[in-house]
Design a protein around this motif. Structure first.
Motif, PDB file in Angstrom:
ATOM      1  N   UNK A 158       0.635  -1.530   0.071  1.00  0.00           N
ATOM      2  CA  UNK A 158       0.074  -0.045   0.131  1.00  0.00           C
ATOM      3  C   UNK A 158       1.266   1.384  -0.251  1.00  0.00           C
ATOM      4  N   UNK A 159       2.605   1.263   0.436  1.00  0.00           N
ATOM      5  CA  UNK A 159       2.925   2.138  -0.080  1.00  0.00           C
ATOM      6  C   UNK A 159       3.452   2.117  -1.310  1.00  0.00           C
ATOM      7  N   UNK A 160       3.065   3.316  -2.588  1.00  0.00           N
ATOM      8  CA  UNK A 160       3.822   2.965  -3.893  1.00  0.00           C
ATOM      9  C   UNK A 160       4.783   3.356  -4.085  1.00  0.00           C
ATOM     10  N   UNK A 161       5.606   3.517  -3.442  1.00  0.00           N
ATOM     11  CA  UNK A 161       7.152   3.829  -3.434  1.00  0.00           C
ATOM     12  C   UNK A 161       8.032   2.938  -2.868  1.00  0.00           C
ATOM     13  N   UNK A 162       7.164   1.776  -2.120  1.00  0.00           N
ATOM     14  CA  UNK A 162       8.242   0.869  -1.536  1.00  0.00           C
ATOM     15  C   UNK A 162       7.687   0.028  -2.786  1.00  0.00           C
ATOM     16  N   UNK A 163       6.648  -0.705  -3.031  1.00  0.00           N
ATOM     17  CA  UNK A 163       5.962  -1.538  -3.957  1.00  0.00           C
ATOM     18  C   UNK A 163       6.842  -0.362  -5.269  1.00  0.00           C
ATOM     19  N   UNK A 164       7.550   0.719  -6.125  1.00  0.00           N
ATOM     20  CA  UNK A 164       7.774   0.974  -7.402  1.00  0.00           C
ATOM     21  C   UNK A 164       8.845  -0.226  -7.367  1.00  0.00           C
ATOM     22  N   UNK A 165       9.781   0.764  -5.891  1.00  0.00           N
ATOM     23  CA  UNK A 165      10.613  -0.035  -6.045  1.00  0.00           C
ATOM     24  C   UNK A 165      11.419  -0.969  -5.896  1.00  0.00           C
ATOM     25  N   UNK A 166      10.709  -1.907  -4.797  1.00  0.00           N
ATOM     26  CA  UNK A 166      10.580  -3.462  -4.714  1.00  0.00           C
ATOM     27  C   UNK A 166      11.031  -4.168  -6.031  1.00  0.00           C
ATOM     28  N   UNK A 167       9.631  -3.461  -7.099  1.00  0.00           N
ATOM     29  CA  UNK A 167       9.919  -3.876  -8.628  1.00  0.00           C
ATOM     30  C   UNK A 167      11.316  -3.563  -9.399  1.00  0.00           C
ATOM     31  N   UNK A 168      10.984  -2.546  -9.481  1.00  0.00           N
ATOM     32  CA  UNK A 168      12.199  -2.081  -9.962  1.00  0.00           C
ATOM     33  C   UNK A 168      14.010  -2.757  -9.159  1.00  0.00           C
ATOM     34  N   UNK A 169      14.140  -2.970  -8.231  1.00  0.00           N
ATOM     35  CA  UNK A 169      15.265  -3.210  -7.615  1.00  0.00           C
ATOM     36  C   UNK A 169      15.878  -4.987  -7.687  1.00  0.00           C
ATOM     37  N   UNK A 170      14.122  -6.067  -7.959  1.00  0.00           N
ATOM     38  CA  UNK A 170      13.853  -6.626  -8.581  1.00  0.00           C
ATOM     39  C   UNK A 170      14.124  -7.493  -9.551  1.00  0.00           C
ATOM     40  N   UNK A 171      13.860  -6.212 -10.586  1.00  0.00           N
ATOM     41  CA  UNK A 171      13.244  -6.657 -11.574  1.00  0.00           C
ATOM     42  C   UNK A 171      13.616  -8.108 -12.687  1.00  0.00           C
ATOM     43  N   UNK A 172      11.581  -8.344 -11.778  1.00  0.00           N
ATOM     44  CA  UNK A 172      11.876  -9.708 -12.213  1.00  0.00           C
ATOM     45  C   UNK A 172      11.297  -9.817 -13.339  1.00  0.00           C
ATOM     46  N   UNK A 173      11.406 -10.689 -13.908  1.00  0.00           N
ATOM     47  CA  UNK A 173      10.420 -12.210 -14.920  1.00  0.00           C
ATOM     48  C   UNK A 173       9.179 -12.707 -14.300  1.00  0.00           C
ATOM     49  N   UNK A 174       8.490 -12.680 -13.260  1.00  0.00           N
ATOM     50  CA  UNK A 174       7.621 -12.703 -13.041  1.00  0.00           C
ATOM     51  C   UNK A 174       7.012 -12.706 -11.847  1.00  0.00           C
TER      52      UNK A 174
END
Ligand SMILES: NC(=O)c1ccc[n+]([C@@H]2O[C@H](COP(=O)([O-])OP(=O)(O)OC[C@H]3O[C@@H](n4cnc5c(N)ncnc54)[C@H](OP(=O)(O)O)[C@@H]3O)[C@@H](O)[C@H]2O)c1
Length: 307
Positions: A45-61
Motif C-alpha cells: 500500500x506504499x506506492x514508492x516502496x512497491x515501485x522500488x521493490x519491483x524495480x530493484x528485483x527486475x523480475x521475470x514474473x
C-alpha cells in the motif's frame, strides 16, 4: 538454462509460505531464483516502496500472494481493503505492463453473490456481497484493464498448516471448547494452500516457457462441496489420533450470528478451464487436511497423543 527471477509478494501468508515450503523441499524449477517479500520488506500500500521493490528485483514474473484477506477487517476498514486489494494491484499491473512481464494474481470466490445453484464459471457475472469481495473484484478489473499478461487465479476457503485459517482455527477450538458450532447454510469448496502453490508453479513454468494461450481468469478449488460444518467434521476425524479432546460438534445456521458479514451462500466454482489449459486437477481437501495436520505434527505443533 535461462534463469528466471520470480518475485513473490505476500510471502508470509498461507500461499506465500506454501511456495516457500515447496522451495525448501526442492519442488520448484531449478532455474527459478525466488525473491520473497513479506509486508515488512514491501508494504504494497506504499506506492514508492512497491515501485522500488519491483524495480530493484527486475523480475521475470510477479506472483501476488498478498492481500487483506480478513473479511471482517475489510468490512471495518474499506479504505485499507481498497488500498491493498485494488489500488496496489492496479499499480502492480502498471509496472508489469511497463516491464512487459506476466503476473499471477490470486482472487476469490467472494466476487460472486452465491445466488446460483450450479458452479460459477470464470466469465460469470461478478456481484460481490461484501467489501472484501468488492475490493478483490476491483483488483481483478484493474489487471484486466491495464495488463493483458495476467493470470487471475480465483481460489476459495484456503487452509494450510500456516497461520490462522479455517483448519488451524478449528484445531484451536477443539483444544479449547466443549462445544463447536458451525454453519451448514454456506457451501463452498475448501482449497489447500499447498495445492494452490503447486498450481502457481505449474502455471509459472508454462508462462516462462512462453505459453501464449495461458492468460486470463481461472478457478482452482479443492473438492467436494462442503459447508463449514462438513469441513470441521472432517478436521475432527483427521485430528482424532493426535488429541484426547472430543468436543461436541453442533450444526447451526448463519442467522444465529447476526453480526456476521454477508457471504455468498453458494460459491462453488467450475474448474474445467484450468484443467483444459494447464492440466491442473482439483484435489481432495480431505487429503489436504491430513497433509496439513502431518506438517503441524512433524513441526511439534500438535498436542499430546492419546494414551
Ligand atoms: N484465505 C482464504 O480463504 C482465501 C480465499 C480466497 C482467495 N484468497 C486470496 O488468496 C490470496 C492469499 O491468501 P492467503 O490465505 O495466503 O492470505 P494470508 O494468509 O492472509 O496472507 C496474505 C499476506 O498478505 C500480506 N499483506 C497484507 N497486507 C499487505 C500489505 N499492505 N503489504 C504487503 N503484504 C501485505 C499479509 O501480511 P502479514 O503477514 O503482515 O499479515 C500476509 O502475509 C489473497 O489474495 C486472498 O485474497 C484467500
Amino acid at each position: 538454462m535461462t534463469r528466471h527471477r520470480i518475485m513473490v509478494l505476500g510471502a508470509a501468508g498461507q500461499v506465500g509460505q506454501s511456495i516457500q515450503h515447496l522451495a525448501s523441499h526442492k519442488h520448484l524449477p531449478e532455474n527459478w531464483d525466488l525473491s520473497l517479500f513479506s509486508r515488512t520488506e514491501c508494504n504494497i500500500t506504499n506506492p514508492s516502496m512497491l515501485r522500488d521493490a519491483i524495480q530493484r528485483t527486475n523480475p521475470d514474473l510477479i506472483i501476488n500472494a498478498s492481500g487483506l484477506t480478513n473479511v471482517e477487517h475489510a468490512e471495518r476498514d474499506e479504505n485499507l481493503a481498497m488500498a491493498t486489494n485494488f489500488h496496489a494491484v492496479a499499480q502492480m499491473a502498471a509496472q508489469c505492463s511497463a516491464l512487459d512481464i506476466p503476473i499471477i494474481h490470486l482472487s476469490t470466490d467472494y466476487v460472486f453473490d452465491g445466488r446460483e445453484h450450479t458452479p460459477y464459471k470464470p466469465n460469470d457475472q461478478m456481484n460481490p456481497l461484501n467489501t472484501y469481495g468488492g475490493s478483490k473484484m476491483m483488483g481483478e478489473e484493474a489487471l484486466r484493464h491495464e495488463h493483458p499478461w495476467h493470470v487471475i487465479l480465483r481460489i476459495s476457503s484456503v487452509f494450510s498448516a500456516f497461520r490462522r485459517n479455517i483448519l488451524t482455527g478449528a484445531l484451536a477450538l477443539i483444544e479449547e471448547q466443549e462445544e463447536l458450532r458451525f454453519v451448514t447454510d454456506i457451501v463452498s469448496t475448501p482449497t489447500y494452500a499447498l495445492d494452490v502453490a503447486q498450481a502457481i508453479v505449474t502455471i509459472g513454468k508454462e508462462l516462462m516457457l512462453g505459453k501464449a494461450d495461458g492468460y486470463g481468469t481461472f478457478h482452482l478449488t479443492g473438492e467436494p462441496i462442503a459447508s463449514r460444518f462438513d469441513f470441521v467434521e472432517e478436521v475432527m476425524k483427521a485430528y482424532e489420533p493426535f488429541t484426547m479432546r472430543r468436543p461436541k460438534l453442533v450444526a447451526t445456521v448463519c442467522a444465529e450470528f447476526p453480526d456476521y458479514v454477508r457471504r455468498p451462500p453458494y460459491s462453488v466454482m467450475d474448474c474445467a478451464k484450468i484443467k483444459a489449459t494447464y492440466g491442473i486437477d482439483q484435489k481432495s481437501w480431505k487429503d489436504g487436511i491430513r497433509d496439513a495436520i502431518s506438517i503441524l505434527h512433524n513441526a511439534g505443533r500438535t498436542p499430546r497423543m492419546p494414551r
